[in-house]
Design an enzyme around this catalytic site. Structure first.
Site, PDB file in Angstrom:
ATOM      1  N   SER A 197      53.925  53.179   8.617  1.00 29.84           N
ATOM      2  CA  SER A 197      52.993  53.593   7.697  1.00 29.84           C
ATOM      3  C   SER A 197      53.414  53.843   6.252  1.00 29.84           C
ATOM      4  O   SER A 197      52.700  53.778   5.189  1.00 29.84           O
ATOM      5  CB  SER A 197      52.098  54.979   7.912  1.00 29.84           C
ATOM      6  OG  SER A 197      53.066  56.087   8.082  1.00 29.84           O
ATOM      7  N   LYS A 245      56.281  59.390  -0.640  1.00 30.71           N
ATOM      8  CA  LYS A 245      55.271  58.915   0.255  1.00 30.71           C
ATOM      9  C   LYS A 245      53.831  60.032   0.022  1.00 30.71           C
ATOM     10  O   LYS A 245      54.136  61.114  -0.104  1.00 30.71           O
ATOM     11  CB  LYS A 245      55.521  58.758   1.763  1.00 30.71           C
ATOM     12  CG  LYS A 245      54.350  58.275   2.560  1.00 30.71           C
ATOM     13  CD  LYS A 245      54.939  58.211   3.899  1.00 30.71           C
ATOM     14  CE  LYS A 245      53.745  57.698   5.038  1.00 30.71           C
ATOM     15  NZ  LYS A 245      54.620  57.676   6.486  1.00 30.71           N
ATOM     16  N   SER A 266      57.712  54.734  11.275  1.00 30.17           N
ATOM     17  CA  SER A 266      57.027  54.560   9.941  1.00 30.17           C
ATOM     18  C   SER A 266      58.002  54.208   8.851  1.00 30.17           C
ATOM     19  O   SER A 266      57.793  53.967   7.711  1.00 30.17           O
ATOM     20  CB  SER A 266      56.116  55.382   9.429  1.00 30.17           C
ATOM     21  OG  SER A 266      54.685  55.366  10.162  1.00 30.17           O
TER      22      SER A 266
END
Ligand code: GLN
Length: 469
Positions: free
Chosen positions: A151, A76, A175
């Site tokens: 997210s 990420k 997330s």
């Protein structure tokens, strides 16, 4: 489609049925084919191929290979990787190259993991639909008109769409679990402190944890085993022994599973989620586990407490992005004060600005006790009540999200609706507990999952249970 696991990949490599270069090429081809999903902010194609070639050569020479040899990982865009750009999905970090590598990632690299690229995410990990990214939304591969969750939306789709084997994400309030369940994957958030946060760009430091998304829980277990444990760079990662999570000992003895009956009856829950939860309870019962309704008195306070505390921590953490030290500096600024204000106004997106303002407000001298101080106390009450439940039960079962993936653009004007949808996942972060999202059969075409939470440091028990089930 049968998704390869670490074990099947390494078996194929050991038997000479494939090569690491072939594996990486295949994933790179998938990335190209799926470009419309907007999964990656940057693909490390050349580098991944070079590392694959090095591994193939080493293997041919009979070298001892790392535990993650041949395993392709996406990271990420909040994970620092030395010599590589990292932007937290924000314009403000434009052009910033990390001088060091996150501890968790370094430990995977030491075992020969291959990093294929950095994935799109909500700006500074603030969001639940990956719609707050400077790089535009990521699309759900199950339905490209819908969000992948957030997210860690890019992380989830990177695995869902077969562009890597495993994704490293981060969770401040859900997330990892929420995008995993929106994309039909397993998503795991460990106990607060289980994995070092060194090199993870901070959002809410007392909530943040690195986590993993994968098709197979065993793959998560191995990644966790390698990356967990004490770290001199993170005082909140204690010196606690790391169990062999990847040891294949599925737990099949009867467990006691608590659930919140009032939640399942709630109007706010989408019918498909209710059906999936009821089916899960039935399956647990049929497998000989005890399921027991329990009550929890603080549901109304969960989301407000989370948003008071995380915005407070974010306003403090994000103060370092000032136009001086990293990334974007406004070319229009005429003096020092303008350099700060213009760089921050141009660099941060709307949602991040909203949260910085909210966090600054709850920390301001006239309101500190009323908001921040109060929320800290409520956090303790929430944690204590959950602890009481986990003292008498092995796990708590909950939905991951009240809804399935929504249409891109459908909720962007309503931040409060987005915040409320975090109710089931923020609990584990507020209490620092480990939790996992497990994909289950859905009544419609869209993915759905359930969530299991365990007591602190009981990752092994949680992983063994879902593998045995
Ligand atoms: N959706 C939550 C938020 O916006 C959680 C995000 C996260 O875990 N990073 O804060």
């Amino acid at each position: 489609m049968a998704y390869p696991s670490i074990q099947s990949t390494q078996a194929a490599l050991a038997e000479g049925k494939t090569t690491t270069v072939a594996i990486v090429r295949q994933y790179l081809a998938a990335i190209k084919e799926q470009a419309h999903l907007n999964i990656y902010v940057e693909v490390f194609a050349e580098e991944a191929l070079q590392e694959a070639a090095r591994q193939d050569k080493a293997r041919a020479q009979g070298a001892r290979m790392g535990k993650l040899a041949g395993v392709v990982l996406s990271i990420k865009d909040v994970i620092c990787y030395a010599g590589h750009a990292v932007s937290a999905g924000s314009k403000i970090l434009d052009g910033f190259v990390s001088p060091y590598t996150a501890t968790a990632l370094q430990r995977l690299l030491d075992e020969d993991v291959i990093v294929i690229g950095r994935t799109n995410c909500d700006e500074f990990a603030m969001g639940s639909g990956n719609e707050n990214s400077f790089y535009g939304p990521t699309r759900n591969a199950a339905d490209v008109t819908r969000v992948p969750g957030g997210s860690s939306g890019g992380a989830a789709v990177s695995v869902q769409a077969g562009t890597c084997l495993l994704a490293m994400g981060s969770s401040t309030g859900g997330s990892v679990r929420q995008p995993a369940s929106f994309c039909g994957l397993y998503g795991f958030k460990p106990t607060y402190g289980r994995i070092s946060r060194h090199g993870l760009i901070a959002y809410g430091s007392s909530f943040d944890q690195i986590g993993y998304l994968a098709h197979h829980p065993t793959d998560i277990a191995l990644a966790l085993e390698i990356s967990a444990g004490a770290d001199a760079y993170d005082a909140t990662a204690p010196n606690k022994a790391v169990p062999l999570y990847s040891k294949d000992t599925p737990e099949r003895s009867p467990q006691s599973i608590a659930y919140f009956a009032e939640l399942l009856d709630s109007e706010a829950l989408a019918p498909e989620i209710r059906t999936a939860m009821q089916q899960t309870l039935e399956n647990f019962r049929a497998a000989g586990h005890t399921v027991a309704p329990v009550s929890f008195s603080f549901f109304d306070y969960v989301v407000p407490t989370y948003y008071v505390l995380t915005t407070a921590e974010a306003s403090s953490n994000l103060s370092r992005f000032d136009g001086m030290r990293y990334g974007h500096r406004s070319p229009a600024a005429k003096d020092l004060a303008e350099t700060y204000t213009k760089s921050r106004s141009e660099g941060f997106g709307t949602e991040v600005q909203r949260r910085i303002l909210l966090g600054t407000f709850v920390l301001s001298s006239g309101y500190y006790d009323a908001y921040y101080g109060k929320a800290q106390k409520v956090r303790r009450l929430i944690r204590d009540q959950l602890q009481g439940i986990l003292d008498t039960h092995d796990f708590i079962l909950m939905p991951v999200s009240p809804s399935q993936p929504w249409k891109i653009g459908e909720q962007t004007n309503d931040p409060v609706a987005n915040y409320l949808a975090d109710i089931y996942t923020v609990l584990a972060n507020l209490a620092g507990l480990p939790a996992v999202a497990v994909p289950v059969a859905s009544a419609n075409e869209l993915p759905v999952g359930y969530q299991l939470m365990a007591d602190q440091w009981e990752e092994a028990k949680l992983l063994e249970f879902i593998r045995g089930f």
